[in-house]
Design a protein around this motif. Structure first.
Motif, mmCIF file in Angstrom:
data_model
loop_
_atom_site.group_PDB
_atom_site.id
_atom_site.type_symbol
_atom_site.label_atom_id
_atom_site.label_comp_id
_atom_site.label_asym_id
_atom_site.label_seq_id
_atom_site.Cartn_x
_atom_site.Cartn_y
_atom_site.Cartn_z
ATOM 1 N N ASP A 35 -2.088 0.713 -1.188
ATOM 2 C CA ASP A 35 -2.687 -0.181 -0.191
ATOM 3 C C ASP A 35 -2.500 -1.640 -0.583
ATOM 4 O O ASP A 35 -2.307 -2.486 0.278
ATOM 5 C CB ASP A 35 -4.177 0.135 -0.029
ATOM 6 N N ARG A 43 -2.605 1.735 6.210
ATOM 7 C CA ARG A 43 -3.542 1.466 7.302
ATOM 8 C C ARG A 43 -3.074 1.928 8.671
ATOM 9 O O ARG A 43 -3.886 2.164 9.554
ATOM 10 C CB ARG A 43 -3.878 -0.017 7.326
ATOM 11 N N HIS A 44 -1.760 2.067 8.884
ATOM 12 C CA HIS A 44 -1.272 2.375 10.231
ATOM 13 C C HIS A 44 -0.580 3.721 10.367
ATOM 14 O O HIS A 44 -0.365 4.172 11.479
ATOM 15 C CB HIS A 44 -0.334 1.264 10.706
ATOM 16 N N ARG A 49 -3.449 7.916 6.467
ATOM 17 C CA ARG A 49 -4.889 7.866 6.729
ATOM 18 C C ARG A 49 -5.533 9.232 6.477
ATOM 19 O O ARG A 49 -6.637 9.325 5.969
ATOM 20 C CB ARG A 49 -5.146 7.382 8.152
ATOM 21 N N ASP A 50 -4.806 10.310 6.828
ATOM 22 C CA ASP A 50 -5.313 11.660 6.565
ATOM 23 C C ASP A 50 -5.453 11.911 5.067
ATOM 24 O O ASP A 50 -6.419 12.526 4.620
ATOM 25 C CB ASP A 50 -4.377 12.710 7.173
ATOM 26 N N VAL A 52 -5.952 9.632 2.740
ATOM 27 C CA VAL A 52 -7.084 8.836 2.264
ATOM 28 C C VAL A 52 -8.392 9.548 2.609
ATOM 29 O O VAL A 52 -9.281 9.668 1.769
ATOM 30 C CB VAL A 52 -7.060 7.408 2.861
ATOM 31 N N ALA A 69 -11.512 4.288 2.367
ATOM 32 C CA ALA A 69 -11.686 5.167 3.534
ATOM 33 C C ALA A 69 -12.681 4.573 4.525
ATOM 34 O O ALA A 69 -12.468 4.636 5.737
ATOM 35 C CB ALA A 69 -12.135 6.550 3.076
ATOM 36 N N LEU A 72 -11.015 1.793 6.386
ATOM 37 C CA LEU A 72 -10.059 2.295 7.370
ATOM 38 C C LEU A 72 -10.737 2.996 8.540
ATOM 39 O O LEU A 72 -10.101 3.277 9.543
ATOM 40 C CB LEU A 72 -9.092 3.275 6.698
ATOM 41 N N VAL A 74 -12.042 6.054 8.396
ATOM 42 C CA VAL A 74 -11.747 7.499 8.392
ATOM 43 C C VAL A 74 -12.845 8.289 7.700
ATOM 44 O O VAL A 74 -12.762 9.505 7.616
ATOM 45 C CB VAL A 74 -10.381 7.789 7.738
#
Length: 75
Positions: A35, A43-44, A49-50, A52, A69, A72, A74
């Motif tokens: 990151d 981040r995108h 993201r999954d 994290v 997390a 973000l 999530v």
């Protein structure tokens, strides 16, 4: 014979590493480092993201990955 090398005919054995799910601190450091190097990748990208989110849900997740997390959205 060179230092640190097994003699010929001796099989090389690697140290046993725990499965990835048992290394939450290492995974957390790696994600936080990623990151800081390329924030857009973490981040995108949905897959990042999954990862994290999965890492943050681990009971032994370090606070830095939990905070990432939360930032973000999530967790």
């Amino acid at each position: 014979m060179a230092a640190g090398r097994a003699p010929r005919g001796t099989p090389h054995r690697r140290a046993a590493r725990p499965p990835p799910d048992e290394r939450p601190r290492q995974r957390g450091r790696l994600l936080v480092r990623a990151d800081s190097i390329a924030p857009a990748e973490i981040r995108h990208r949905p897959s990042a993201r999954d990862v994290v989110a999965h890492a943050a849900r681990h009971p032994d997740a370090p606070p830095t990955i939990t905070q990432l997390a939360i930032n973000l959205g999530v967790l």
